[in-house]
Design a protein around this motif. Structure first.
Motif: not given
Ligand SMILES: NCc1[nH]cc(CCC(=O)O)c1CC(=O)O
Length: 332
Positions: A223-231, A137-146, A172-175, A126-131
């Motif tokens: 870009g990358d997934k660093k604002t939701y996946q872990m360091d 993995d999440g909605f991007v609104i104004d450059g931000e993963i909401r 697998s979305d990390m929201m 479950v994550a949005l990336d394939p679609y």
């Protein structure tokens, strides 16, 4: 724990290594076919098995071929298969609506498998990336993963998968807050026995590269997934994520990637004593296969050794692209 042994030569540790019989008797961990979850890529069409170049030995299958593969996996004793769709680029949109279409590839594959082999557990991602048109993995609104808008969409996606017959939901979305939201939606619609295997400790990793090729997300990702996946530098944060997901209703938890994060696997099992899984991800698979194909390592040996390492670290099971190959070897 006290470690007692007689002084040499009364104690000769090599005695226990001297024969296969004694080594077998004293082995501390076992790898079994029951420990395997097989990730499989699904594409459209019929009668298709299309190789994924960055994952030698792995193919994308049309739904009919996925069903055949599921029948084989079940015959080999593999308990679960996990589906990842390669979505046609024309179906990728900003609103990701294909993700909760009851007739999308993944949901059709779930129905096909459950009709043919009802005893094989079907896991979903479950994550949005394939679609998602931008590969996130999440909605991007104004450059931000909401976060919160994404969680609502993930719940719709989860319900479509549960209605199609999924046994194990794999967020697998990390929201934040998604496990609780999914759990209450499942409960309220009568899906009490659908389990959640949360990708709780999922790191922003370079090891996912070949997977993104396989699902056609590499080109799309901005870009990358660093604002939701872990360091990758963090351990305590992983423990907090596991605790949080368990409190929200996860039944099982996952650490991802696998081998480079065995310390996390070990600590999770020690501290929480819950069913703990690792994902031996695409990059780990690709490295082993590439070296093996070059004749630089013995691929079979390294495959088995890497999977045993997960068991030694405390994992109950592993998601691995090697699953059918391992199952065949274990069958003898
Ligand atoms: N949410 C998507 C997802 N689910 C599983 C993987 C990776 C699996 C692999 O590399 O084998 C990814 C990739 C990512 O987060 O970019």
């Amino acid at each position: 724990m006290p470690y007692v042994s007689a002084p040499f030569p009364a104690s000769r540790p090599r005695r226990l290594r001297a024969s296969a019989a004694v080594r077998n008797l004293t082995r501390e961990n076992e790898l079994s076919v029951n420990d395997l979850i097989w990730p499989v890529f699904v594409r459209d069409g019929e009668g298709i098995e299309e190789p994924v170049p960055s994952m030698p030995g792995v193919v994308r299958r049309s739904v009919d071929k996925v069903v055949e593969a599921a029948i084989d996996a079940h015959a080999l004793g593999i308990p679960a298969i996990c589906l990842f769709p390669y979505t046609d680029p024309s179906l990728k949109t900003e609103d990701c609506a294909e993700a909760w279409n009851p007739e999308n590839l993944c949901n059709r594959a779930i129905r096909g498998i459950k009709a043919a082999v009802p005893d094989l557990a079907v896991m979903t991602d479950v994550a949005l990336d394939p679609y998602n048109i931008n590969g996130h993995d999440g909605f991007v609104i104004d450059g931000e993963i909401r976060n919160d808008e994404t969680v609502e969409a993930l719940v719709k996606m989860t319900m479509a998968q549960a209605e199609a017959g999924a046994d194990i939901i794999g967020p697998s979305d990390m929201m934040d807050g998604r496990i609780g939201a999914m759990r209450s939606a499942l409960e309220s619609k009568g899906f009490q026995n659908v389990t959640i295997l949360s990708y709780s400790a999922k790191y922003a990793s370079g090891f996912y590269g070949p997977f993104r090729d396989a699902v056609g997300a590499s080109g799309a990702l901005t870009g990358d997934k660093k604002t939701y996946q872990m360091d990758p530098a963090n351990t305590n944060e992983a423990m907090r994520m596991i605790a949080r997901d368990l409190r929200e209703g996860a039944d099982m938890v996952m650490v991802k990637p696998g081998l480079p994060y065995l310390d996390i696997c070990h600590r999770v099992k020690e501290e929480f004593s819950v069913p703990t899984f690792a994902y031996q991800v695409s990059g780990e698979y690709a490295m082993i296969q590439a070296a093996a194909l070059n004749g630089w390592i013995d691929g079979e040996k390294v495959m088995l050794e890497s999977l045993m390492a997960f068991r030694r670290a405390g994992c109950d099971g592993v998601l691995t692209y090697f699953a059918p190959q391992v199952a065949r070897l274990l069958q003898g």
